[in-house]
Motif scaffolding. Structure first.
Motif, mmCIF file in Angstrom:
data_model
loop_
_atom_site.group_PDB
_atom_site.id
_atom_site.type_symbol
_atom_site.label_atom_id
_atom_site.label_comp_id
_atom_site.label_asym_id
_atom_site.label_seq_id
_atom_site.Cartn_x
_atom_site.Cartn_y
_atom_site.Cartn_z
ATOM 1 N N GLN A 188 -55.215 97.920 75.869
ATOM 2 C CA GLN A 188 -54.346 96.760 76.109
ATOM 3 C C GLN A 188 -53.927 96.690 77.577
ATOM 4 O O GLN A 188 -53.889 95.610 78.175
ATOM 5 N N ILE A 189 -53.626 97.837 78.170
ATOM 6 C CA ILE A 189 -53.284 97.873 79.598
ATOM 7 C C ILE A 189 -54.461 97.367 80.432
ATOM 8 O O ILE A 189 -54.305 96.541 81.340
ATOM 9 N N ASN A 190 -55.650 97.853 80.115
ATOM 10 C CA ASN A 190 -56.827 97.475 80.902
ATOM 11 C C ASN A 190 -57.205 96.004 80.728
ATOM 12 O O ASN A 190 -57.772 95.392 81.636
ATOM 13 N N LEU A 191 -56.893 95.448 79.565
ATOM 14 C CA LEU A 191 -57.208 94.042 79.314
ATOM 15 C C LEU A 191 -56.201 93.090 79.954
ATOM 16 O O LEU A 191 -56.476 91.897 80.114
ATOM 17 N N SER A 192 -55.044 93.626 80.314
ATOM 18 C CA SER A 192 -54.016 92.766 80.912
ATOM 19 C C SER A 192 -54.434 92.372 82.327
ATOM 20 O O SER A 192 -55.273 93.010 82.953
ATOM 21 N N SER A 193 -53.826 91.344 82.834
ATOM 22 C CA SER A 193 -54.113 90.912 84.212
ATOM 23 C C SER A 193 -53.128 91.531 85.204
ATOM 24 O O SER A 193 -53.147 91.198 86.398
ATOM 25 N N SER A 194 -52.291 92.443 84.728
ATOM 26 C CA SER A 194 -51.267 93.056 85.585
ATOM 27 C C SER A 194 -51.867 94.077 86.541
ATOM 28 O O SER A 194 -52.869 94.729 86.226
ATOM 29 N N ARG A 195 -51.214 94.238 87.673
ATOM 30 C CA ARG A 195 -51.491 95.399 88.510
ATOM 31 C C ARG A 195 -50.906 96.616 87.822
ATOM 32 O O ARG A 195 -49.880 96.522 87.139
ATOM 33 N N VAL A 196 -51.557 97.771 88.011
ATOM 34 C CA VAL A 196 -51.139 98.971 87.289
ATOM 35 C C VAL A 196 -50.873 100.117 88.259
ATOM 36 O O VAL A 196 -51.694 100.406 89.144
ATOM 37 N N PHE A 197 -49.721 100.753 88.055
ATOM 38 C CA PHE A 197 -49.352 101.952 88.818
ATOM 39 C C PHE A 197 -49.284 103.116 87.833
ATOM 40 O O PHE A 197 -48.452 103.111 86.919
ATOM 41 N N SER A 198 -50.177 104.093 87.992
ATOM 42 C CA SER A 198 -50.162 105.266 87.110
ATOM 43 C C SER A 198 -49.360 106.388 87.744
ATOM 44 O O SER A 198 -49.408 106.594 88.968
ATOM 45 N N ILE A 199 -48.649 107.116 86.918
ATOM 46 C CA ILE A 199 -47.846 108.239 87.396
ATOM 47 C C ILE A 199 -48.641 109.529 87.297
ATOM 48 O O ILE A 199 -49.048 109.947 86.207
ATOM 49 N N ASP A 200 -48.877 110.138 88.425
ATOM 50 C CA ASP A 200 -49.544 111.432 88.610
ATOM 51 C C ASP A 200 -51.056 111.376 88.384
ATOM 52 O O ASP A 200 -51.820 111.919 89.159
ATOM 53 N N ILE A 201 -51.480 110.723 87.291
ATOM 54 C CA ILE A 201 -52.909 110.597 87.007
ATOM 55 C C ILE A 201 -53.060 109.445 86.020
ATOM 56 O O ILE A 201 -52.187 109.251 85.167
ATOM 57 N N PRO A 202 -54.104 108.640 86.120
ATOM 58 C CA PRO A 202 -54.269 107.571 85.131
ATOM 59 C C PRO A 202 -54.382 108.155 83.721
ATOM 60 O O PRO A 202 -55.128 109.125 83.502
ATOM 61 N N SER A 203 -53.659 107.598 82.797
ATOM 62 C CA SER A 203 -53.672 108.116 81.428
ATOM 63 C C SER A 203 -55.081 108.063 80.851
ATOM 64 O O SER A 203 -55.756 107.036 80.921
ATOM 65 N N GLY A 204 -55.505 109.194 80.292
ATOM 66 C CA GLY A 204 -56.846 109.303 79.750
ATOM 67 C C GLY A 204 -57.784 110.126 80.608
ATOM 68 O O GLY A 204 -58.886 110.468 80.183
ATOM 69 N N ILE A 205 -57.351 110.474 81.818
ATOM 70 C CA ILE A 205 -58.154 111.328 82.695
ATOM 71 C C ILE A 205 -57.710 112.777 82.512
ATOM 72 O O ILE A 205 -56.521 113.088 82.543
ATOM 73 N N ASN A 206 -58.676 113.672 82.341
ATOM 74 C CA ASN A 206 -58.382 115.097 82.196
ATOM 75 C C ASN A 206 -57.860 115.656 83.520
ATOM 76 O O ASN A 206 -58.493 115.497 84.558
#
Length: 503
Positions: free
Chosen positions: A156-174
């Motif tokens: 849902q985040i990726n489908l949105s048209s919003s700019r995204v700021f991830s904290i420390d690491i994008p969620s889903g990355i090891n």
């Protein structure tokens, strides 16, 4: 903040957090609040937020990364931004620290809890409403594939048209190897707390982080004796000097490239031309006599010599590159490589040269005169393991090779790992357009040239990888990533050198 950035494992980072709390006499919640405030300041300084235009949605998970997001959102709220909060997951499973910060803000702010797919679907209007999302679903501790509710939340985040700021690491990355765990947030910015973790630089990291921003939360890192450093431009300052007027070609090295088989004679040519463009006084291509008629002789600056006896070619050579276009069908190359290793001359081994190295690897007692430049597949072949093993834990395998054989290692990839017993350096060089035939041969020529000019093996590797990536960047600006070929990298080596050094 220290100008030298250590690259930590997730465990090392957790130890640093704990140590900071102990030394400063603060709680983990207080440290979370400090980090959150610095992340907020980072957003204000770098993300061009506008109070009239932007609507901020904080998407938190149930762990401490979610707490960081709540703190950041609270600061934005206090500054007059329009902010909404959602927490994805079971409300009864909030981490201790997250529970504390939630209880503090819930007195005046409504948080929407989403515990299943139905509620996530109902919250779609919130994602559509937002123009800026703060991703605080997972932190660096994720160690299994994302599924179910969280998979759909990231989608849902990726489908949105919003700019995204991830904290420390994008969620889903090891956090330890940078690989996507099923799905990952595609961020526009990532605020990396204090220093890089392995997951911020390796494998898929660059495709998901967006602009990486280091956020100083005053976390003490000195408890960790990591020899893994993020490669910075200032590490190669002063490695090339202005040439003297009273000089001649032998002052700048005479290098030898051994390679070339039917259908692959272009590889040593690329390496030789790259060596000349990097400053070598002389460059010789040594090719088995039976292949001599197949190699192009249209480059007058390159000396091309057929040979039966290698000794005739080694006279006055200051460095040797072994491997470009060798093929894997010549028994004689096992003996030639053994002779080169025993000669103790500086030796760069790449491509098919690594195939021959594998057969004699365990005979090597001291490889301190050798640089190897494998990609992940070649490293796996050399060590007899699966490529996935190398990708999952590349640092471990690089350290193993260094400790066991004494080599200087340049493990090529989206993050290039360069190291020997002096330390390990990791950097993101070049661009995807450089994933093209001959690019590795060009790198072999550059590094061989620099070793031949007298640089140490580690400095030649660092500078070589840097110039290779920079030249590839200039080439992509001219021809684009799709059309870039290896000779374009050679073409832009002069610009890379002139823009890096005043010479």
């Amino acid at each position: 903040m220290d100008s030298v950035l250590k690259i930590l494992t997730t465990y090392e980072m957790y130890q640093c957090d704990k140590y900071t709390c102990q030394v400063e006499g603060i709680t983990s919640v207080e440290l979370m609040k400090r980090a959150g405030k610095r992340l907020f300041e980072c957003i204000i300084s770098n993300c061009d937020l506008d109070k009239e235009r932007d609507r901020v949605l904080v998407v938190s998970g149930i762990g401490n990364n979610g707490g960081d997001g709540i703190v950041v959102g609270t600061h934005l709220l206090k500054e007059g931004y329009d902010v909404r909060f959602v927490i994805i997951g079971d409300k009864t499973q909030l981490s201790h620290d997250l529970q504390i910060v939630v209880e503090e803000i819930e007195k005046g702010v409504k948080i929407k809890y989403i515990k299943d797919l139905v509620e996530l679907f109902d919250a779609k209007e919130l994602f559509d409403w937002s123009t800026f999302i703060i991703d605080a679903l997972f932190g660096i501790g994720l160690n299994r594939d994302v599924e179910g509710l969280y998979y759909n939340a990231i989608d849902q985040i990726n489908l949105s048209s919003s700019r995204v700021f991830s904290i420390d690491i994008p969620s889903g990355i090891n956090g330890n190897n940078g690989k996507v765990m099923g799905i990952a947030v595609k961020a526009d910015y990532t605020g990396i707390v204090q220093t890089f973790k392995l997951g911020n630089v390796l494998n898929d990291a660059l495709d998901y982080h967006g602009k990486r921003l280091i956020v100083d939360a005053e976390i003490k890192l000195d408890i960790v004796e990591s020899n893994r450093l993020f490669f910075r431009d200032d590490m190669i300052k002063g490695l090339l000097n202005k040439r003297r007027c009273n000089t001649h070609k032998y002052n700048y090295g005479s290098i030898l490239i051994l390679g070339g088989a039917i259908g692959m004679t272009g590889a040593p040519i690329l390496a030789g031309l790259a060596a000349l463009r990097t400053g070598s006084g002389l460059a010789t291509i040594g090719i088995l006599r039976k292949y001599y008629d197949y190699i192009s002789k249209s480059y007058p600056e390159l000396m091309i010599k057929p040979y039966d006896d290698l000794k005739d070619l080694l006279t006055k050579k200051t460095a040797i590159g072994f491997g470009p276009g060798l093929g894997r069908d010549e028994q004689v190359y096992y003996d030639i490589l053994s002779e080169l290793i025993n000669s103790e001359q500086p030796l760069v081994i790449d491509a098919d040269g690594l195939y021959y190295l594998k057969a004699i690897l365990n005979e090597i007692e001291d490889g301190s005169n050798i640089i190897i430049t494998p990609h992940i597949g070649e490293m796996a072949m050399l060590l007899g393991v699966d490529s996935k093993c190398i990708g999952d834990n590349p640092i471990m395998y690089v350290e193993e090779v260094i400790d066991k054989y004494g080599f200087t290692v340049v493990l090529k990839g989206p993050a290039t790992i360069i190291g020997n017993e002096a330390g390990i350096y990791i950097g993101n060089f070049g661009n995807p357009g450089m994933a093209t035939a001959g690019s590795g041969d060009v790198l072999t020529g550059i590094i061989t040239s620099l070793v031949g000019q007298g640089l140490s093996l580690i400095n030649a590797s660092l500078l070589g990888v840097y110039l290779h990536g920079l030249a590839g960047g200039y080439a992509s600006e001219e021809v684009g990533e799709y059309s870039l070929i290896a000779s374009d990298i050679i073409k832009y080596l002069p610009k890379a050198i002139m823009s890096t050094f005043v010479i």
